[in-house]
Structure formats: structure tokens, C-alpha cells
Design an enzyme around this catalytic site. Structure first.
Site, PDB file in Angstrom:
ATOM      1  CE1 TYR A 215      -2.516  -1.086   1.123  1.00 32.40           C
ATOM      2  CE2 TYR A 215      -0.494  -2.286   0.749  1.00 32.40           C
ATOM      3  CZ  TYR A 215      -0.916  -2.383   1.917  1.00 32.40           C
ATOM      4  OH  TYR A 215      -1.045  -2.071   2.446  1.00 32.40           O
ATOM      5  CE  LYS A 216      -2.393   1.142   3.595  1.00 34.70           C
ATOM      6  NZ  LYS A 216      -1.196   1.437   4.419  1.00 34.70           N
TER       7      LYS A 216
ATOM      8  NE  ARG B 263      -8.814   3.069   9.461  1.00 28.43           N
ATOM      9  CZ  ARG B 263      -8.017   3.150   8.447  1.00 28.43           C
ATOM     10  NH1 ARG B 263      -6.874   4.068   8.411  1.00 28.43           N
ATOM     11  NH2 ARG B 263      -8.010   1.835   7.509  1.00 28.43           N
TER      12      ARG B 263
ATOM     13  CG  ASP C 180       4.786   4.693   5.785  1.00 29.45           C
ATOM     14  OD1 ASP C 180       3.777   5.269   4.676  1.00 29.45           O
ATOM     15  OD2 ASP C 180       4.857   3.222   6.210  1.00 29.45           O
TER      16      ASP C 180
ATOM     17  CG  PHE D 102       0.075   0.978   9.614  1.00 34.61           C
ATOM     18  CD1 PHE D 102      -0.543   1.263   9.905  1.00 34.61           C
ATOM     19  CD2 PHE D 102       0.982  -0.032   9.173  1.00 34.61           C
ATOM     20  CE1 PHE D 102      -1.564   0.323   9.162  1.00 34.61           C
ATOM     21  CE2 PHE D 102       0.551  -1.473   8.958  1.00 34.61           C
ATOM     22  CZ  PHE D 102      -1.144  -1.387   9.011  1.00 34.61           C
TER      23      PHE D 102
END
Ligand SMILES: *Cc1c(COP(=O)(O)O)cnc(C)c1O
Length: 445
Positions: free
Chosen positions: A236-237, A404, A211, A142
Site C-alpha cells: 500500500y506504499k 517526511r 523489511d 518501524f
């Protein structure tokens, strides 16, 4: 069952009725008519969050005022939430804090890893052996992870080495000080074997920083069993903590009391309210706190974790993982069966051990391989039909544009998977994605 050759809608309905996690969906407030397959990017709203935040605002803040730091337990929220989150990432209570953002937490732990490496190899400039000053990562990391690492490299005279995922093992040369990896890749959904990769890093004297943005709450993680060194991740995912919710940070106990986090703010002080002149770090992971924390955001994280608590008597992470794999298997199979001939290809590894809770697809025009992939427009056309996935831009032939689809077992049903693929089939079959309104660009993809 989900991988049988013809997965019908009625078979999906049966799977939903038999789903041991089906009652968890009621813990979410989901809009009518939407199939939400983007919980890997922003988790859905837990039904309790709005009420909890309203209470925090009107009662704790409105009436309790400053006393709520003590009486409503605001002050300890980063540690208390860390303790609750710990079990989902294979950490012990006292080893995790929920604080700041993922990028900022990554800065802290990467700085710490660099400091440890520098201390261990302080004499390398005067010796014959080559300097240990490489941060090794994946090219497909990322971008914020790359950017943070680049910033630190510039400050510390380190170098960031980016390689393809399959080149990581040979790239672990003795000059590597830190291996920085995302456990589940945000683009491809490919998952590393954390224990094996960490062991390979340790074998050459490097530290492993993980991560967990696409892992926490999505796949089994055992940081202590893997003997990892540092970890960070989002809430928040898959953890449904809300947009911009505070992130988490874990440090192995063997490192935690060596003080080397760079943001030595007063919340990480051993006695913040002593207001002494000199910084003295708190014991343990609390020293990784910096300043005053966003209480509203932290309260929302608690609501996300409440849903995970409700999942514990239903089988916890084992049950979540089982359903997640069944959902992603079903999606892969159905796309294969029902969308053939449209140039779609699976990017995500097929093997269960090698993937997270998302499925990524690419497209190549079956008649003209040089034509644009249409991936962005297909995702937009699906969103217009109420099927929310997302698009990630590629960077060349070996890193193509990606569609995705995230599958959160807490609220996704097997019938959602079936309908999502049916919409995808129609979007492709009808050429709907070629319509001009689906070509444009939004700031957030
Ligand atoms: C989503 C994500 C982030 C986000 O970082 P923020 O600081 O929250 O913006 C970081 N790393 C990875 C791997 C991610 O997927």
C-alpha cells in the site's frame, strides 16, 4: 541537471516535458490542486482500481458467486500477484506470495528464522560457547517490527538488541541469530547496502530478515543477488495497492521447504480441499499462506502492479530510480536554496546510494534551539495548502521530530517539487505554521 545551483520553475517544466515516465501519471486518479508527497505512506489511487473493484463485486461476486474462486482465478491470486511482484524485488516467480499484513508476515518469517537458528544451535545450552539467541535490529526500526520481535523473543527465550544504525557492524557478535532490518528507514530514508549487510550477518552465522516496506517499487532490490534469507513488505506504499492492502513475503529457496511458519492454516496446506485431519504444508512459499484471503484487496494490488507493468517498456526500475533520485535531489537543492535561514536540516543521507525515495527534514529554531521544532505544525500548514507530506514524532535529541516527503516517480512531476518547496518557503517565511489550527493532534500523523 537537477543539482545545478539555480533550479528555476521553467527548468522544472523542461524536465517534465523531457521525462520518459511522464505518461504514467495518467494511470492515477489524483485530486486537483494537491501535490501528493506521501506515496511512501499510502500510495495514490490507480485510475483503474475503482472499475476493477466494481467489476469484481458486481460480476465476479454478484453473478459468479462461489464459482469465482475457480472461474475468476480468486484462489491463486496470492501466488499470481507474488509472481508479478517478484521481478521488482529480485525474486523469481514462485518465491513470493501476496498475503496477510506486513506485521503478520514478519511474525511468520521471524518465527521461521528463529526456528532455523534454534535447530542449528540446539546444543548451545550444554556447550561452552555462548547461546545464539539475539535478534539484532536498529533502534530506529518501524515500531511494529520491534513489537513483533519483542513478542517472539518472549515466546522463544530470545532477546531483542536495538542499536543505532552506525553501530550495527560492531553489534554483529556471535550471539546474534537473526539480523532484522528495514532496507530503507521509514524515518530517515537511509538505505542499507543489502548485499553487504547480509554478507556480514552470514559471516557470523546469523540470518538476514529484510523489511522492504519503503523499498518495493521505490528502489532497486535484488533479494537473490544479496543472498538474503527472508523478506516482507507492504503493497500500500509505493506499490499503490490501497489502504490496508495485503502484504508480501519472500523466503529464500534454501529455507522454504523447511517447515517452520507458525500460522499453519488451511490455505498453506498441500491439499486444502482434501479436508484431511492433519496439516501437511504445501510445497514452496505457498505454505506461508494461512487462511482465506481478501479478494477485493488482492484485486486492488493487481491494479497497482499494472502501472508498474506499464513502466517496463519505459525503462522499468532503472528509469524509476533515475527519476526518483532526480526528484529528491531537486527537492534537497531547492530547500537548501530557497528555505535557508529557517533552521531546516536534512536528515536523509545526501549520497544517492545511501537513500531511498523520500526526503526527511528536521527543524530547529535558529534563535532558540530549545524551542519546539514546529515540524508537526509545518506539515499541517503545508497540507492546508495542498502539499501532503507527513510528520513522524522523534524520541530525543538524536532522534528528532521529522517532516517526511515521499517522491513517487510514477506520478510526481519536477514542477510539483518546485511548487512544494515554494509552499514550504512561504509557510516558514510568513510564520503561517504558528497559527493555532496547525498545532492540534490527529490520530494519524
Ligand atoms: C509501513 C510499515 C509497516 C506496516 O506494517 P502493517 O502490518 O502493514 O501495519 C511495517 N514495517 C515497516 C518498516 C513499515 O514502514
Amino acid at each position: 541537471m537537477a543539482t545545478e545551483t539555480h533550479l528555476s520553475l521553467s527548468a522544472c517544466e523542461t524536465l517534465d516535458t523531457q521525462d520518459p515516465l511522464r505518461e504514467l501519471r495518467q494511470h492515477f486518479s489524483l485530486p486537483e490542486g494537491v501535490i501528493y508527497l506521501d506515496g511512501n505512506s499510502l500510495g495514490a489511487l490507480p485510475a483503474a482500481t475503482a472499475g476493477t473493484l466494481a467489476h469484481t463485486v458486481t460480476e465476479e461476486w454478484g453473478k459468479g458467486l462461489i464459482g469465482s474462486w475457480n472461474h475468476a482465478g480468486w484462489f491463486e491470486l496470492p501466488q499470481r500477484l507474488g509472481d508479478r511482484l517478484a521481478r521488482w524485488i529480485g525474486a523469481a516467480p514462485g518465491e513470493v506470495v501476496v498475503t496477510d499484513g506486513t506485521s503478520i508476515n514478519l511474525y511468520k518469517v521471524l518465527f521461521a528464522a528463529i526456528s532455523i537458528a534454534k535447530k542449528s544451535y540446539a546444543d548451545c545450552r550444554n556447550s561452552q560457547k555462548s547461546c545464539k539467541n539475539i535478534i539484532l535490529t536498529e533502534r530506529d526500526s518501524f515500531p511494529t517490527d520491534l513489537y513483533i520481535a519483542q513478542g517472539l523473543c518472549a515466546q522463544h527465550g530470545f532477546e531483542l538488541r536495538c542499536v543505532e544504525a552506525e553501530e550495527l557492524a560492531p553489534a554483529l557478535t556471535p550471539d546474534v541469530a537473526v539480523l532484522l532490518l528495514t532496507h530503507v528507514n521509514y524515518r530517515t530514508g537511509a538505505m542499507h547496502d543489502m548485499a553487504a549487510v547480509t554478507a556480514a550477518a552470514h559471516a557470523i552465522g546469523a540470518l538476514a530478515v529484510w523489511d522492504l516496506a519503503h523499498s518495493a517499487g521505490a528502489v532497486p532490490v535484488d533479494l537473490n543477488a544479496a543472498n538474503a534469507d527472508f523478506a516482507v513488505g507492504c503493497t500500500y506504499k509505493y506499490l499503490n495497492g490501497g489502504p490496508g492492502a495485503p502484504a508480501f513475503l519472500w523466503v529464500h529457496t534454501r529455507h522454504v521447504d523447511a517447515f517452520n511458519q507458525p500460522l499453519s492454516g488451511w490455505w498453506g496446506h498441500a491439499d486444502p480441499f482434501a479436508f484431511t485431519l492433519d496439516y501437511r504444508p504445501a510445497a514452496g512459499v505457498a505454505r506461508y499462506l494461512c487462511g482465506t484471503q481478501p479478494v477485493l484487496g488482492l484485486r486492488a494490488v493487481a491494479c497497482g502492479l499494472d502501472v508498474f507493468d506499464a513502466c517496463l517498456p519505459l525503462g522499468g526500475m532503472d528509469a524509476l530510480r533515475r527519476k526518483s533520485l532526480a526528484l529528491t535531489d531537486a527537492f534537497i537543492e531547492l530547500v537548501h536554496q530557497r528555505c535557508a535561514g529557517h533552521g531546516l536540516a536534512l536528515v536523509t543521507p545526501r549520497a544517492a546510494l545511501a537513500r531511498g525515495s523520500q526526503v526527511s527534514l528536521t527543524r530547529r529554531d535558529p534563535h532558540d534551539p530549545t524551542a519546539p521544532t514546529g515540524a508537526y505544525a509545518i506539515v499541517q500548514a503545508l497540507i492546508a495548502r495542498g502539499v501532503v507530506g507527513d510528520f513522524r514524532r522523534g524520541s530525543g535529541a538524536s532522534h528528532p521530530d521529522i517532516m517526511r516527503f515521499g517522491f513517487t516517480p510514477l506520478y510526481t512531476r519536477y514542477t510539483d517539487v518546485w511548487h512544494a518547496v515554494e509552499h514550504l518557503r512561504q509557510v516558514l517565511e510568513l510564520g503561517e505554521w504558528r497559527q493555532p489550527q496547525f498545532q492540534g493532534g490527529h490520530a494519524v500523523t
